[in-house]
Design a protein around this motif. Structure first.
Motif, PDB file in Angstrom:
ATOM      1  N   ARG A 168       0.895  -1.028   0.136  1.00  0.00           N
ATOM      2  CA  ARG A 168      -0.030  -0.024  -0.123  1.00  0.00           C
ATOM      3  C   ARG A 168       0.849   1.119  -0.086  1.00  0.00           C
ATOM      4  NH1 ARG A 168      -3.418  -0.585   5.156  1.00  0.00           N
ATOM      5  NH2 ARG A 168      -3.888   1.214   4.598  1.00  0.00           N
ATOM      6  N   LEU A 179      -9.211  -0.340   4.304  1.00  0.00           N
ATOM      7  CA  LEU A 179      -8.055  -0.766   4.402  1.00  0.00           C
ATOM      8  C   LEU A 179      -7.373  -0.458   5.654  1.00  0.00           C
ATOM      9  CD1 LEU A 179      -6.392  -0.899   0.640  1.00  0.00           C
ATOM     10  CD2 LEU A 179      -7.508  -2.626   1.877  1.00  0.00           C
ATOM     11  N   ILE A 180      -7.568   0.925   6.111  1.00  0.00           N
ATOM     12  CA  ILE A 180      -6.808   1.260   7.301  1.00  0.00           C
ATOM     13  C   ILE A 180      -7.631   0.380   8.664  1.00  0.00           C
ATOM     14  CG2 ILE A 180      -6.495   3.134   8.870  1.00  0.00           C
ATOM     15  CD1 ILE A 180      -6.460   5.236   6.475  1.00  0.00           C
ATOM     16  N   SER A 183      -6.896  -3.125   8.660  1.00  0.00           N
ATOM     17  CA  SER A 183      -5.403  -3.312   9.271  1.00  0.00           C
ATOM     18  C   SER A 183      -5.249  -2.748  10.701  1.00  0.00           C
ATOM     19  CB  SER A 183      -4.653  -2.091   8.477  1.00  0.00           C
ATOM     20  OG  SER A 183      -3.206  -1.983   9.250  1.00  0.00           O
ATOM     21  N   PHE A 207      -3.507  10.772  10.216  1.00  0.00           N
ATOM     22  CA  PHE A 207      -3.969  10.076   9.174  1.00  0.00           C
ATOM     23  C   PHE A 207      -5.267  10.639   8.718  1.00  0.00           C
ATOM     24  CE2 PHE A 207      -1.486   6.261   9.777  1.00  0.00           C
ATOM     25  CZ  PHE A 207      -1.059   5.750   8.407  1.00  0.00           C
TER      26      PHE A 207
HETATM   27  N1  URA Z   1      -2.244   2.304  10.924  1.00  0.00           N
HETATM   28  C1  URA Z   1      -2.312   0.782  10.844  1.00  0.00           C
HETATM   29  O1  URA Z   1      -2.159  -0.053  11.618  1.00  0.00           O
HETATM   30  N2  URA Z   1      -2.801   0.593   9.541  1.00  0.00           N
HETATM   31  C2  URA Z   1      -3.104   1.362   8.779  1.00  0.00           C
HETATM   32  O2  URA Z   1      -3.415   0.960   7.517  1.00  0.00           O
HETATM   33  C3  URA Z   1      -2.894   2.698   9.144  1.00  0.00           C
HETATM   34  C4  URA Z   1      -2.389   3.043  10.164  1.00  0.00           C
END
Ligand code: URA
Length: 437
Positions: A168, A179-180, A183, A207
């Motif tokens: 990514r 996706l964030i 994750s 973020f």
């Molecule tokens: N923190 C994470 O662990 N994963 C991400 O994709 C973004 C921030």
């Protein structure tokens, strides 16, 4: 099943089946599917997102790609407080004393810092003699005796996340909310806790740059938590300026200790009181947030939280007297005061620039290989909403040899000063929950 058909389906915004998601993620983990096909798949997700059901399967696949940990033998109610990453975020240090004061345990994995955000592991490593548990048994013992057990992330937990994140990073697909969310949540779900508190940072240093994006991320993580039947609370907090005054390692340890003595910055104190109050609500010990906050104020006032932090430091190999004698911590050699070039109200402090100003001095890492200088950092003297006179000090740079000039430039550009009066930022923006409160 063919990978290209699954990519095409996602590209055309059709809903994938569990088998299709499993096929592509398992294949990638086993290195049977090349990076270029997964890159295209990630980009299709970036544009078309995932449904709630897709996300559940995706997160489950991630979570089960490595070891699942449920620490056996822990006798405490476990809360995992996770922050999405900010500047000046020394919350875990203060929580070590506060959670323990309420018999709440922490058994979690934390990260090192990279770029403008610092990492909890690095901050604790500023303390001479401090060491983390090396085995599961050591961690369990630490949680049972001191309340807090923290280990560094291991690549055996959610290995698929490491692989996908690297991809990514180089395919412009990091900033995809599903996706964030998957994750973060896969890692939280892989290590058992009775309650999960997610501090979602919002603002220029985070973020999530605006409240709408942060709300969407919080909602997505709550949906995932709900589909796994877990107690999850998201606390959206301001990162339009650094948290507290200290940005670095040693100076953040000191600020966290001062907070447990009742001398903490207003915003940081409000944040830790809220997070612990939320934990008390999840545990069922506080009926309302306000009740919980009063309980927190009391353990700060009567010194219980500080005693627990000292116990944790002592059990971790550090000299607990450091809470009253900061000369036992690493010392920087020089200070430089950054002065304001005009009078006015502080309307903004770019957290990212402040984080970089500390990083270039050696407080953080530009690349994974960089070695940290724990003594250096930045101490802000003015925050958003404060008035400053021309020539007054905005921030103090605590430095050794490295990069003073770049740090000054970054700090000067971080501050915006205007002629109109500005209100102080609220640190707590919103709180949402599933299966609790
Ligand atoms: N923190 C994470 O662990 N994963 C991400 O994709 C973004 C921030």
């Amino acid at each position: 099943m063919r990978v290209v058909d699954i990519i095409q389906k996602k590209r055309d915004n059709e809903v994938l089946t569990s088998e299709e998601i499993g096929f592509i993620l398992d294949g990638y983990l086993k290195e049977e599917i090349p990076d270029y096909q997964i890159s295209a798949f990630l980009m299709a997700i970036y544009f078309n997102g995932m449904t709630k059901d897709e996300l559940k399967v995706f997160t489950s696949k991630m979570m089960h790609s490595g070891d699942l940990i449920k620490f056996e033998g822990i006798h405490k109610f476990l809360i995992d407080k996770h922050s999405t990453g900010g500047v000046g975020d020394k919350t875990t240090i203060a929580l070590a004393g506060l959670f323990a004061a309420f018999d709440i345990g922490t058994a979690k994995l934390s990260g090192r810092g990279l770029g403008h955000t610092g990492g909890t592991i690095d901050k604790f490593e500023a303390i001479p003699g401090f060491h983390f548990p090396q085995t599961r048994d050591e961690l369990v013992k630490m949680v049972n005796t001191t309340g807090t057990g923290i280990m560094g992330y291991s690549n055996k937990i959610v290995p698929l996340d490491g692989k996908l994140y690297s991809l990514r990073d180089v395919t412009a697909t990091v900033s995809s909310i599903p996706l964030i969310a998957s994750s973060i949540m896969s890692k939280k779900l892989a290590v058992y806790a009775d309650g999960i508190i997610l501090d979602v940072k919002v603002g220029s240093g985070a973020f999530m740059k605006d409240l709408n994006q942060a709300r969407e991320l919080a909602k997505t993580m709550l949906d995932i938590g709900e589909s796994f039947d877990r107690k999850v609370v998201t606390v959206l907090t301001d990162m339009d300026q650094p948290l507290g005054y200290a940005v670095g390692n040693t100076n953040e340890i000191i600020e966290a200790i001062e907070t447990l003595k009742g001398n903490g910055p207003e915003d940081f104190t409000e944040l830790v009181e809220t997070l612990v109050a939320v934990a008390l609500q999840i545990k069922g010990d506080a009926k309302t947030l306000e009740d919980g906050k009063s309980m927190v104020k009391e353990v700060i006032k009567n010194g219980t939280a500080l005693i627990h932090l000292k116990e944790f430091l002592s059990a971790s190999g550090a000299n607990p007297n450091l809470v009253d004698d900061y000369s036992l911590l690493p010392q920087f050699k020089n200070e430089f005061e950054v002065k304001s070039k005009k009078s006015g109200w502080i309307s903004k402090i770019e957290a990212e620039e402040v984080g970089k100003a500390a990083m270039v001095l050696g407080a953080g890492r530009e690349t994974k290989e960089d070695v940290i200088d724990h003594s250096v950092g930045v101490l802000l003297k003015k925050k958003v909403g404060d008035y400053v006179e021309e020539g007054e000090t905005l921030a103090i740079i605590q430095y050794n040899e490295r990069n003073l000039q770049s740090s000054i430039k970054l700090l000067e550009s971080a501050y915006t000063i205007i002629d109109e009066k500005v209100n102080k930022n609220n640190v707590i923006l919103e709180i949402h929950a599933v299966n609790v409160l």
